[in-house]
Design a protein around this motif. Sequence first.
Motif, PDB file in Angstrom:
ATOM      1  N   PRO A   5       0.843  -1.205   0.000  1.00 22.37           N
ATOM      2  CA  PRO A   5       0.000   0.000   0.000  1.00 22.37           C
ATOM      3  C   PRO A   5       0.872   1.247   0.000  1.00 22.37           C
ATOM      4  O   PRO A   5       1.942   1.287   0.623  1.00 22.37           O
ATOM      5  N   SER A   6       0.438   2.284  -0.675  1.00 18.87           N
ATOM      6  CA  SER A   6       1.264   3.476  -0.877  1.00 18.87           C
ATOM      7  C   SER A   6       1.619   4.181   0.424  1.00 18.87           C
ATOM      8  O   SER A   6       2.597   4.936   0.476  1.00 18.87           O
ATOM      9  N   ALA A   7       0.843   3.953   1.493  1.00 23.62           N
ATOM     10  CA  ALA A   7       1.137   4.600   2.775  1.00 23.62           C
ATOM     11  C   ALA A   7       2.501   4.188   3.322  1.00 23.62           C
ATOM     12  O   ALA A   7       3.088   4.916   4.141  1.00 23.62           O
ATOM     13  N   PHE A   8       3.032   3.058   2.883  1.00 23.57           N
ATOM     14  CA  PHE A   8       4.319   2.568   3.376  1.00 23.57           C
ATOM     15  C   PHE A   8       5.462   2.896   2.435  1.00 23.57           C
ATOM     16  O   PHE A   8       6.577   2.397   2.616  1.00 23.57           O
ATOM     17  N   GLY A   9       5.226   3.733   1.434  1.00 23.07           N
ATOM     18  CA  GLY A   9       6.250   4.054   0.467  1.00 23.07           C
ATOM     19  C   GLY A   9       6.214   3.099  -0.714  1.00 23.07           C
ATOM     20  O   GLY A   9       5.319   2.259  -0.846  1.00 23.07           O
ATOM     21  N   LEU A  10       7.208   3.242  -1.572  1.00 25.38           N
ATOM     22  CA  LEU A  10       7.284   2.387  -2.751  1.00 25.38           C
ATOM     23  C   LEU A  10       8.058   1.120  -2.383  1.00 25.38           C
ATOM     24  O   LEU A  10       9.286   1.073  -2.419  1.00 25.38           O
ATOM     25  N   LYS A  11       7.308   0.100  -1.984  1.00 27.36           N
ATOM     26  CA  LYS A  11       7.875  -1.185  -1.602  1.00 27.36           C
ATOM     27  C   LYS A  11       7.233  -2.287  -2.434  1.00 27.36           C
ATOM     28  O   LYS A  11       6.061  -2.193  -2.805  1.00 27.36           O
ATOM     29  N   VAL A  12       7.989  -3.342  -2.672  1.00 28.06           N
ATOM     30  CA  VAL A  12       7.478  -4.473  -3.428  1.00 28.06           C
ATOM     31  C   VAL A  12       7.903  -5.762  -2.736  1.00 28.06           C
ATOM     32  O   VAL A  12       9.032  -5.888  -2.284  1.00 28.06           O
ATOM     33  N   ALA A  13       6.950  -6.687  -2.606  1.00 31.53           N
ATOM     34  CA  ALA A  13       7.222  -8.002  -2.027  1.00 31.53           C
ATOM     35  C   ALA A  13       7.341  -9.024  -3.144  1.00 31.53           C
ATOM     36  O   ALA A  13       6.602  -8.974  -4.130  1.00 31.53           O
ATOM     37  N   THR A  14       8.274  -9.960  -2.985  1.00 33.18           N
ATOM     38  CA  THR A  14       8.500 -10.995  -3.987  1.00 33.18           C
ATOM     39  C   THR A  14       8.594 -12.359  -3.314  1.00 33.18           C
ATOM     40  O   THR A  14       9.035 -12.467  -2.169  1.00 33.18           O
ATOM     41  N   VAL A  15       8.174 -13.388  -4.035  1.00 30.34           N
ATOM     42  CA  VAL A  15       8.317 -14.774  -3.574  1.00 30.34           C
ATOM     43  C   VAL A  15       8.988 -15.567  -4.687  1.00 30.34           C
ATOM     44  O   VAL A  15       8.566 -15.499  -5.847  1.00 30.34           O
ATOM     45  N   TRP A  26      -0.560  -8.295   0.245  1.00 31.42           N
ATOM     46  CA  TRP A  26      -0.452  -7.332   1.335  1.00 31.42           C
ATOM     47  C   TRP A  26      -1.805  -7.079   1.990  1.00 31.42           C
ATOM     48  O   TRP A  26      -2.846  -7.083   1.319  1.00 31.42           O
ATOM     49  N   CYS A  27      -1.780  -6.826   3.294  1.00 30.15           N
ATOM     50  CA  CYS A  27      -2.954  -6.285   3.988  1.00 30.15           C
ATOM     51  C   CYS A  27      -3.164  -4.863   3.506  1.00 30.15           C
ATOM     52  O   CYS A  27      -2.228  -4.049   3.504  1.00 30.15           O
ATOM     53  N   LYS A  28      -4.379  -4.547   3.082  1.00 25.58           N
ATOM     54  CA  LYS A  28      -4.658  -3.231   2.490  1.00 25.58           C
ATOM     55  C   LYS A  28      -4.946  -2.156   3.532  1.00 25.58           C
ATOM     56  O   LYS A  28      -5.029  -0.978   3.184  1.00 25.58           O
ATOM     57  N   ASP A  29      -5.115  -2.545   4.783  1.00 29.37           N
ATOM     58  CA  ASP A  29      -5.467  -1.599   5.849  1.00 29.37           C
ATOM     59  C   ASP A  29      -4.185  -1.131   6.540  1.00 29.37           C
ATOM     60  O   ASP A  29      -3.515  -1.905   7.222  1.00 29.37           O
ATOM     61  N   GLY A  34      -0.341  -1.844  10.109  1.00 25.60           N
ATOM     62  CA  GLY A  34       1.057  -1.850   9.730  1.00 25.60           C
ATOM     63  C   GLY A  34       1.316  -2.689   8.491  1.00 25.60           C
ATOM     64  O   GLY A  34       0.409  -3.020   7.731  1.00 25.60           O
ATOM     65  N   GLN A  35       2.573  -3.027   8.309  1.00 31.10           N
ATOM     66  CA  GLN A  35       2.987  -3.767   7.119  1.00 31.10           C
ATOM     67  C   GLN A  35       2.834  -5.269   7.381  1.00 31.10           C
ATOM     68  O   GLN A  35       3.678  -5.887   8.035  1.00 31.10           O
ATOM     69  N   ARG A  66     -14.627  -2.917   7.609  1.00 27.95           N
ATOM     70  CA  ARG A  66     -14.966  -4.091   8.412  1.00 27.95           C
ATOM     71  C   ARG A  66     -14.042  -4.200   9.623  1.00 27.95           C
ATOM     72  O   ARG A  66     -12.897  -3.770   9.581  1.00 27.95           O
ATOM     73  N   SER A  67     -14.529  -4.813  10.670  1.00 27.93           N
ATOM     74  CA  SER A  67     -13.710  -5.030  11.865  1.00 27.93           C
ATOM     75  C   SER A  67     -12.849  -6.272  11.733  1.00 27.93           C
ATOM     76  O   SER A  67     -12.037  -6.558  12.619  1.00 27.93           O
ATOM     77  N   TYR A  68     -13.014  -7.022  10.660  1.00 32.94           N
ATOM     78  CA  TYR A  68     -12.246  -8.242  10.420  1.00 32.94           C
ATOM     79  C   TYR A  68     -11.681  -8.199   9.012  1.00 32.94           C
ATOM     80  O   TYR A  68     -12.036  -7.338   8.191  1.00 32.94           O
ATOM     81  N   HIS A  69     -10.795  -9.130   8.712  1.00 31.53           N
ATOM     82  CA  HIS A  69     -10.200  -9.233   7.386  1.00 31.53           C
ATOM     83  C   HIS A  69     -10.677 -10.515   6.709  1.00 31.53           C
ATOM     84  O   HIS A  69     -11.080 -11.471   7.376  1.00 31.53           O
ATOM     85  N   LEU A  70     -10.592 -10.535   5.386  1.00 32.79           N
ATOM     86  CA  LEU A  70     -10.908 -11.722   4.596  1.00 32.79           C
ATOM     87  C   LEU A  70      -9.701 -12.074   3.739  1.00 32.79           C
ATOM     88  O   LEU A  70      -9.141 -11.218   3.053  1.00 32.79           O
ATOM     89  N   ILE A  71      -9.292 -13.331   3.806  1.00 35.88           N
ATOM     90  CA  ILE A  71      -8.197 -13.830   2.992  1.00 35.88           C
ATOM     91  C   ILE A  71      -8.692 -15.051   2.230  1.00 35.88           C
ATOM     92  O   ILE A  71      -9.246 -15.979   2.829  1.00 35.88           O
TER      93      ILE A  71
END
Length: 326
Positions: A106-116, A159-162, A166-167, A220-225
């Motif tokens: 998410p842009s709030a954390f800067g320009l970061k990218v996760a890779t697997v 990524w968690c969008k909320d 945090g990250q 929402r008060s919960y997350h969906l994955i």
Amino acid sequence: MIQTGLITSAHSDLLTCLAYDFYGTNIASCGLDQKIVVTTTTDQSLKYEWKAHNAPITHVAWAHPEFGEVLASAGMDRTVRIWERGEEKAVLLDARGSVRQVEFAPSAFGLKVATVATDGWLRVYECLDLGKLDVWALADAVELAREVQEVQGGWAVSWCKDRYWGQVVAAVAGATDVVSIIQFSPSTSPQTVLELKLSPSSTSASTTITTVAWAPSCGRSYHLIATGGRDGHVRIWKVNPPMLDVDDGDDDEKDKWSAQLVADFGDHARIGPLEGGVVGKVDWNVTGTILSSSGSDGRVRLWKPSLTSGGRIWRIAGSVGVEQKE
């Protein structure tokens, strides 16, 4: 009724990934022909096309538009490449296996990218020069799996969008039925705060996870994955974050992440009269209220929750076959 359209492919070989940008006005695609193609959604005109890797490309993702028209691509040549309007800005070379998925934070954390990658590692990179996009640093790395079975494995990150929590990412690597929820912090090492795992009675040798998608929370008060697996099943998890304002010292469970399986659909498991279907991709709409899934059975399915169930009851909202009638 589901409305569909046909986009003419500019690729000369099989496609491996399609990705809409933030506004849905451009589509980036990649494939075995080592090319990335960007087309517009309004008139389907070709915008950019270039040879991006020296091997088949496995995944492509857009950054938030506040950083420009920035793309990340992953390939079988063990590299992650950063692009802006078709121009290469950086090459990330840490992986010791083919890189299977990339996703921007998410842009709030800067320009970061996760890779697997198939070496079993989750890596997070951060851009240190937003003006030129050419300086990237490895911010975090987590070993998800040691004995990686590349042929029958699965690799995914979401990524968690909320930003409030945090990250946080959901990630999986290798032939496993476990999704790791990992939290990153500038002051501490990455921590696995939760694992999404089926009960022993419901698992089998083919429950390897192939795809993961974290839904936007939208209040929402919960997350969906959502996850998809090699057993042809789409599963939806309701994830409850810790209650940070709990003062009751006797209720330690409320201070931790928790999850429960709320939906399990095996519609992709059958290919005609045969078993053996695999879920290739799951993804959410922008509000996290409709889940789409595609599989080797040649169908795309949509899933939505009951309005009064609080995310506990899900049903199919429609499906469409990918075959084209001449």
